[in-house]
Design a protein around this motif. Structure first.
Motif, PDB file in Angstrom:
ATOM      1  N   TYR A   1       0.913  -1.361   0.066  1.00  0.00           N
ATOM      2  CA  TYR A   1       0.292  -0.357  -0.344  1.00  0.00           C
ATOM      3  C   TYR A   1       0.953   1.226   0.113  1.00  0.00           C
ATOM      4  O   TYR A   1       0.785   2.146  -0.714  1.00  0.00           O
TER       5      TYR A   1
ATOM      6  N   GLY B   1      -4.968  13.848  -3.875  1.00  0.00           N
ATOM      7  CA  GLY B   1      -3.888  13.362  -3.611  1.00  0.00           C
ATOM      8  C   GLY B   1      -3.488  14.806  -4.693  1.00  0.00           C
ATOM      9  O   GLY B   1      -4.256  15.748  -5.020  1.00  0.00           O
TER      10      GLY B   1
ATOM     11  N   GLN C   1     -12.215   1.011  -0.193  1.00  0.00           N
ATOM     12  CA  GLN C   1     -11.072   1.714  -0.360  1.00  0.00           C
ATOM     13  C   GLN C   1     -10.608   1.779  -2.301  1.00  0.00           C
ATOM     14  O   GLN C   1     -11.643   1.203  -2.558  1.00  0.00           O
TER      15      GLN C   1
ATOM     16  N   ARG D   1       1.764   4.264  -3.985  1.00  0.00           N
ATOM     17  CA  ARG D   1       1.720   5.682  -4.220  1.00  0.00           C
ATOM     18  C   ARG D   1       2.378   6.122  -4.843  1.00  0.00           C
ATOM     19  O   ARG D   1       3.588   6.787  -5.019  1.00  0.00           O
TER      20      ARG D   1
ATOM     21  N   VAL E   1     -10.775  11.549   0.156  1.00  0.00           N
ATOM     22  CA  VAL E   1      -9.694  11.224  -0.110  1.00  0.00           C
ATOM     23  C   VAL E   1      -9.177  12.365  -1.414  1.00  0.00           C
ATOM     24  O   VAL E   1      -9.963  12.998  -2.370  1.00  0.00           O
TER      25      VAL E   1
ATOM     26  N   SER F   1      -5.937   4.154  -2.023  1.00  0.00           N
ATOM     27  CA  SER F   1      -6.452   4.394  -1.249  1.00  0.00           C
ATOM     28  C   SER F   1      -7.341   3.472   0.385  1.00  0.00           C
ATOM     29  O   SER F   1      -8.064   3.604  -0.464  1.00  0.00           O
TER      30      SER F   1
END
Length: 157
Positions: free
Chosen positions: A11, A109, A77, A16, A107, A118
């Motif tokens: 994760y 980003g 998720q 990422r 979320v 995520s």
């Protein structure tokens, strides 16, 4: 638990847009140790279990993507992937859920790239989820926007 540690590393790295380097080495026979082979098989099965069956999935070009359901769904998720062959395009984005007839950002980003994952701190109950690209270098092409409800306990337990 070593499997849980591997999943968390996945994760935090692959999720990422980074590479996960496991550093496995052959033993004195020139083979991978049996214990490492067994652990990697278990790890692969766990990643497949968590990502193999999204509840909803969409893709396309542009700044907004939506996944809708006929009933409320529990989501814990999200996963996004850009068409990396075109280069990294997304600068800023948010994922929203329709909660109590209002859009709620769940979320945010600043990069997607090959993969952004995520794991939500709290599951979100909604029938509509949106990916909104707020800023980009060029027109975004999202090859995967997926939402999941994944049992988070490893299947090995």
């Amino acid at each position: 638990d070593p499997l849980d540690s591997l999943v968390q590393m996945y994760y935090q790295s692959v999720g990422r847009n980074a590479t996960l380097i496991l550093g496995l080495t052959p033993d004195n026979r020139g083979l991978m140790p049996d214990a490492d082979v067994a652990r990697m098989k278990e790890f692969g099965e766990e990643i497949e279990r968590r990502f193999d069956k999204p509840l909803g999935l969409t893709s396309g070009k542009g700044n907004k993507y939506e996944i809708s359901f006929k009933k409320l769904m529990n989501i814990n998720q999200v996963e996004i992937s850009e068409n990396i062959a075109l280069g990294h395009r997304v600068k800023n984005f948010k994922i929203r859920a329709m909660v109590n007839k209002r859009w709620k950002t769940i979320v945010t980003g600043s990069a997607i790239g090959n993969k952004f994952i995520s794991l939500l701190t709290e599951p979100v109950l909604s029938d509509r989820f949106q990916l909104v690209i707020e800023d980009s270098f060029a027109e975004p092409e999202i090859i995967k926007f997926a939402v999941y409800d994944v049992p988070l306990e490893s299947s090995s337990k």
